[in-house]
Scaffold this active site. Structure first.
Site, PDB file in Angstrom:
ATOM      1  N   ARG A 228       0.847  -1.192   0.000  1.00  0.00           N
ATOM      2  CA  ARG A 228       0.000   0.000   0.000  1.00  0.00           C
ATOM      3  C   ARG A 228       0.887   1.249   0.000  1.00  0.00           C
ATOM      4  O   ARG A 228       1.963   1.266   0.603  1.00  0.00           O
ATOM      5  CB  ARG A 228      -0.921   0.026   1.228  1.00  0.00           C
ATOM      6  CG  ARG A 228      -2.036  -1.005   1.178  1.00  0.00           C
ATOM      7  CD  ARG A 228      -3.063  -0.677   0.095  1.00  0.00           C
ATOM      8  NE  ARG A 228      -4.182  -1.603   0.086  1.00  0.00           N
ATOM      9  CZ  ARG A 228      -4.275  -2.671  -0.699  1.00  0.00           C
ATOM     10  NH1 ARG A 228      -3.280  -2.959  -1.529  1.00  0.00           N
ATOM     11  NH2 ARG A 228      -5.344  -3.442  -0.663  1.00  0.00           N
TER      12      ARG A 228
ATOM     13  N   HIS B 290      -0.326  -0.153  -9.922  1.00  0.00           N
ATOM     14  CA  HIS B 290      -1.051  -1.055  -9.020  1.00  0.00           C
ATOM     15  C   HIS B 290      -1.513  -2.315  -9.758  1.00  0.00           C
ATOM     16  O   HIS B 290      -2.692  -2.669  -9.754  1.00  0.00           O
ATOM     17  CB  HIS B 290      -2.246  -0.335  -8.387  1.00  0.00           C
ATOM     18  CG  HIS B 290      -2.651  -0.945  -7.077  1.00  0.00           C
ATOM     19  ND1 HIS B 290      -3.150  -0.203  -6.039  1.00  0.00           N
ATOM     20  CD2 HIS B 290      -2.629  -2.229  -6.622  1.00  0.00           C
ATOM     21  CE1 HIS B 290      -3.441  -1.004  -5.011  1.00  0.00           C
ATOM     22  NE2 HIS B 290      -3.128  -2.232  -5.352  1.00  0.00           N
TER      23      HIS B 290
END
Length: 310
Positions: free
Chosen positions: A225, A273
């Site tokens: 993250r 991502h």
């Protein structure tokens, strides 16, 4: 049963609606914004839901995260209390993460950025590196994805170590457990892979202090993250040479703004991502199976622990 789907990208929402409609015959599946009466929603399938959106569904029975992490759900300050959260995990996600980690560890290990620079400069420059058993690689976080990545790296011959909240046993991996063993894990680590869940304890963990414990000129890979990383500390470590290179798949703000300094930094590789991004065809089967099981029994194998944050 009525299932509401939300993803920040409208096109991606449509993919999930179409996939789940086919996989859940007899259930109503629609984009969250298209459901006129939120009280009709039984289940919400979401990625980065808008704050307060889930609170408008008073009869919500469970929330499904489109992904292994649930931090994006827990980040909602108005999140309804006590509503179960279901993660989306499976072999496909694990395989994708294994591929991504192996790719970028090998890329840093063989110093491919320097080799590509030599090609651009038309420089016949041979970069010679130690063999994998002489390269120390560490994986932070040994859950499903982290353990699989660590095993993969050990299988490639790297001197692999792992750090987790509790003690684990992984063939070919030296495991360090608990906060008291973090410094020992970091000491001399040359390539660091972050796969920790995002919790209050791990937010900002990739900071100047941590970088200072790694081997001089280490490489960092963050595919967990964006909030794990203190951005300014990484830039400072790269500019000083403390960190040689970084691969970043996750960011504080996504999509990454066009004016972000990450894009142009010569020592940073940016990916959008994608390390373990699940597609609707595969993920839909996992989500549909979990929803059917939860509807039948009130539970399912991928139920998350909101108190722990994963």
């Amino acid at each position: 049963m009525t299932v509401a789907v939300y993803h920040p990208l409208e096109e991606t929402t449509r993919w999930w609606v179409d996939a789940l409609t086919e996989l859940l015959p007899g259930w109503q599946v629609a984009a969250m914004d298209e459901i006129a009466d939120p009280a009709r929603v039984d289940y919400a399938v979401v990625w980065r839901p808008r704050p307060g959106a889930l609170a408008r569904c008073p009869n919500l029975r469970a929330i499904v995260s489109i992904g292994a992490g649930i931090d994006h759900v827990l980040a909602d300050p108005a999140l309804p209390r006590g509503v179960p959260i279901i993660r989306t995990v499976g072999r496909d996600l694990t395989q994708r993460m294994r591929e991504y980690v192996a790719l970028h560890v090998l890329r840093h290990h063989r110093d491919m950025p320097r080799q590509l620079q030599a090609q651009r400069e038309r420089d016949w420059h041979a970069v010679v590196v130690p063999v994998a058993p002489r390269r120390s690689v560490g994986v932070m976080g040994l859950g499903n994805l982290g353990a699989a990545a660590a095993r993969t790296l050990a299988g490639l011959g790297f001197a692999t170590r792992g750090w987790a909240r509790t003690q684990k046993s992984l063939d070919g991996v030296e495991v360090f457990a608990g906060p008291d063993r973090l410094d020992a894990f970091l000491d001399g680590c040359e390539i660091l892979v972050n796969l920790l869940p995002l919790t209050r304890d791990t937010s900002g963990i990739l900071d100047a202090r941590l970088f200072g414990r790694l081997a001089e000129g280490a490489c960092v890979i963050n595919c967990a993250r964006g909030a794990h990383l203190v951005d300014a500390d990484l830039f400072a470590a790269l500019d000083s040479g403390r960190i040689k290179q970084a691969t970043l798949d996750v960011f504080h703000e996504e999509p990454l703004p066009a004016d972000s300094p990450f894009w142009d930094h010569p020592a940073i590789t940016v990916t959008p991502h994608i390390a373990s991004r699940i597609d609707a065809a595969t993920g839909g089967k996992l989500i549909a199976a979990n929803l059917r099981e939860f509807e039948r029994t009130g539970s399912c194998p991928d139920l998350a622990d909101a108190a722990r944050g994963y």
